[in-house]
Scaffold this active site. Structure first.
Site, PDB file in Angstrom:
ATOM      1  N   TYR A 273     -20.003   3.292  11.951  1.00  8.81           N
ATOM      2  CA  TYR A 273     -21.126   2.167  12.065  1.00  8.81           C
ATOM      3  C   TYR A 273     -20.345   0.916  12.389  1.00  8.81           C
ATOM      4  CZ  TYR A 273     -19.239   0.234   7.454  1.00  8.81           C
ATOM      5  OH  TYR A 273     -18.609  -0.634   6.534  1.00  8.81           O
TER       6      TYR A 273
ATOM      7  N   ARG B 108     -15.785  -1.875  19.230  1.00  6.72           N
ATOM      8  CA  ARG B 108     -15.199  -1.211  18.147  1.00  6.72           C
ATOM      9  C   ARG B 108     -15.721  -0.064  17.900  1.00  6.72           C
ATOM     10  NH1 ARG B 108     -13.948  -4.388  12.867  1.00  6.72           N
ATOM     11  NH2 ARG B 108     -15.976  -4.258  12.555  1.00  6.72           N
TER      12      ARG B 108
ATOM     13  N   ARG C 170     -24.949  23.342   7.658  1.00  6.76           N
ATOM     14  CA  ARG C 170     -23.515  22.921   7.070  1.00  6.76           C
ATOM     15  C   ARG C 170     -22.547  23.844   7.454  1.00  6.76           C
ATOM     16  NH1 ARG C 170     -23.025  19.302   1.872  1.00  6.76           N
ATOM     17  NH2 ARG C 170     -20.665  19.340   1.758  1.00  6.76           N
TER      18      ARG C 170
ATOM     19  N   HIS D  48     -18.122  22.716   8.085  1.00  6.27           N
ATOM     20  CA  HIS D  48     -17.179  21.874   8.347  1.00  6.27           C
ATOM     21  C   HIS D  48     -16.814  21.311   9.663  1.00  6.27           C
ATOM     22  CE1 HIS D  48     -16.890  21.645   3.997  1.00  6.27           C
ATOM     23  NE2 HIS D  48     -16.142  20.815   3.779  1.00  6.27           N
TER      24      HIS D  48
ATOM     25  N   LEU E 168      -8.658  -1.796   8.783  1.00  4.44           N
ATOM     26  CA  LEU E 168      -9.583  -2.149   9.757  1.00  4.44           C
ATOM     27  C   LEU E 168      -9.226  -3.251  10.400  1.00  4.44           C
ATOM     28  CD1 LEU E 168     -12.300  -0.950  11.070  1.00  4.44           C
ATOM     29  CD2 LEU E 168     -13.462  -2.924  10.067  1.00  4.44           C
TER      30      LEU E 168
END
Ligand code: PSZ
Length: 294
Positions: free
Chosen positions: A31, A50, A98, A100, A200
């Site tokens: 995000y 980014r 679902r 992984h 970050l």
């Protein structure tokens, strides 16, 4: 409020995400948060670059180009008439039963939305309190991932102790805040953690490093310990939302004089000066004439 999802602009009650979205199931996504000052997107290009880097690092192909993402966030700003606030862009690996491992031929889901909010003037002026927290996050903190449990737990621990931000410490070294980068000033030198997998690389961090260069403030991108942080003359944390927030205490111990320091103030003034609306509103001179708090 108008939302963006998968190519469409929708009302809040029309936008839905699936229970089988991997963002929901695994935090499998990335995000960005982009600030709007006076109706203008701030450092949008850097944030979008980014976002694409974060997506590449988790082996996810972004379904839009930078130009298309730029148009989406611009439309979220104009349609919602946001003058002060944030745009959030969230990209998950997509929807699938679902398992992984990455499902085959899965399509990323892109959601965008806007929020209105004010600058955190109180903390920008008075400074904030930090609480050190052991950094138990994974080792790819360079990715702006939707997996934020380590950050959420740390921020809550800081709040539980009456502080505004957590200070992550790993292997004895100060890394970053729970949603910010951190800087210390000692004997006129600005110290911050190098941009590697432990933090970050904040867009605000990069702006501050450029401003320091312009102001001839020497910079060392070098790790330091928590005891060294406590001995700094000044300390502050940076983010899209927090801008340059002075940290006046860490673990209830005052940093320097326990008030925002002069170089922090200088950087705040320089930060404001590169945002047209803050110059126009007289905010810059106001803070300058206030001078360093004493
Ligand atoms: O509104 C919000 O909740 C925001 S706005 C920015 C953040 C959260 N976080 C940014 C961030 C971060 O989450 C971590 C772990 N380290 C550093 C930063 C600072 O990044 P920039 O300067 O790009 O916002």
């Amino acid at each position: 409020m108008i939302y963006f999802k998968d190519g469409k602009f929708l009302e809040e009650d029309e936008v839905h995400v699936s229970v089988n979205d991997r963002g929901y199931a695994f935090g499998d996504g990335v995000y960005e948060v982009i600030k709007i000052y006076d109706g203008a997107l701030y450092t949008a290009q850097e944030h979008l670059e980014r976002l694409i880097e974060s997506a590449e690092k988790i082996r996810m192909a972004m379904p839009y180009t930078i130009e298309e993402l730029g148009e989406i966030i611009q439309k979220l700003q104009t349609e919602n008439e946001i003058t002060m606030g944030h745009i959030y862009l969230q990209v998950t690996r997509g929807v699938a039963p679902r398992v992984h491992q990455f499902p085959e031929s899965i399509q990323p889901v892109v959601v965008g939305y806007a929020v209105e909010n004010e600058r955190p003037m109180h903390y920008l002026q008075q400074g904030a309190a930090m609480k050190s927290v052991e950094d138990v996050r994974w080792l790819r903190c360079d990715i702006k991932s939707l997996n934020l449990l380590g950050n959420v737990m740390a921020k809550q621990e800081a709040f539980d102790h009456g502080c505004q931000e957590a200070l992550f410490v790993r292997n004895g070294l100060v890394r970053e805040g729970s949603s910010s980068n951190v800087f210390g000033i000692k004997d006129g030198v600005l110290y911050t953690h190098p941009a590697n997998n432990f933090i970050l690389n904040g867009i605000t961090r990069r702006v501050v490093l450029q401003l320091a260069k312009n102001l001839n403030i020497p910079v060392e991108e070098k790790e330091f310990t928590l005891p060294q942080a406590l001995e700094m003359d000044e300390f502050f944390y940076t983010s899209t939302n927090a801008e340059i927030t002075p940290a006046v205490t860490i673990d209830q111990q005052p940093i320097g004089q326990g008030v925002p320091g002069p170089l922090t103030r200088k950087l705040q003034v320089a930060f404001d000066a590169q945002i047209p609306m803050l110059v126009a509103s007289g905010n810059v001179e106001e803070r300058e004439s206030n001078g360093p708090a004493s």
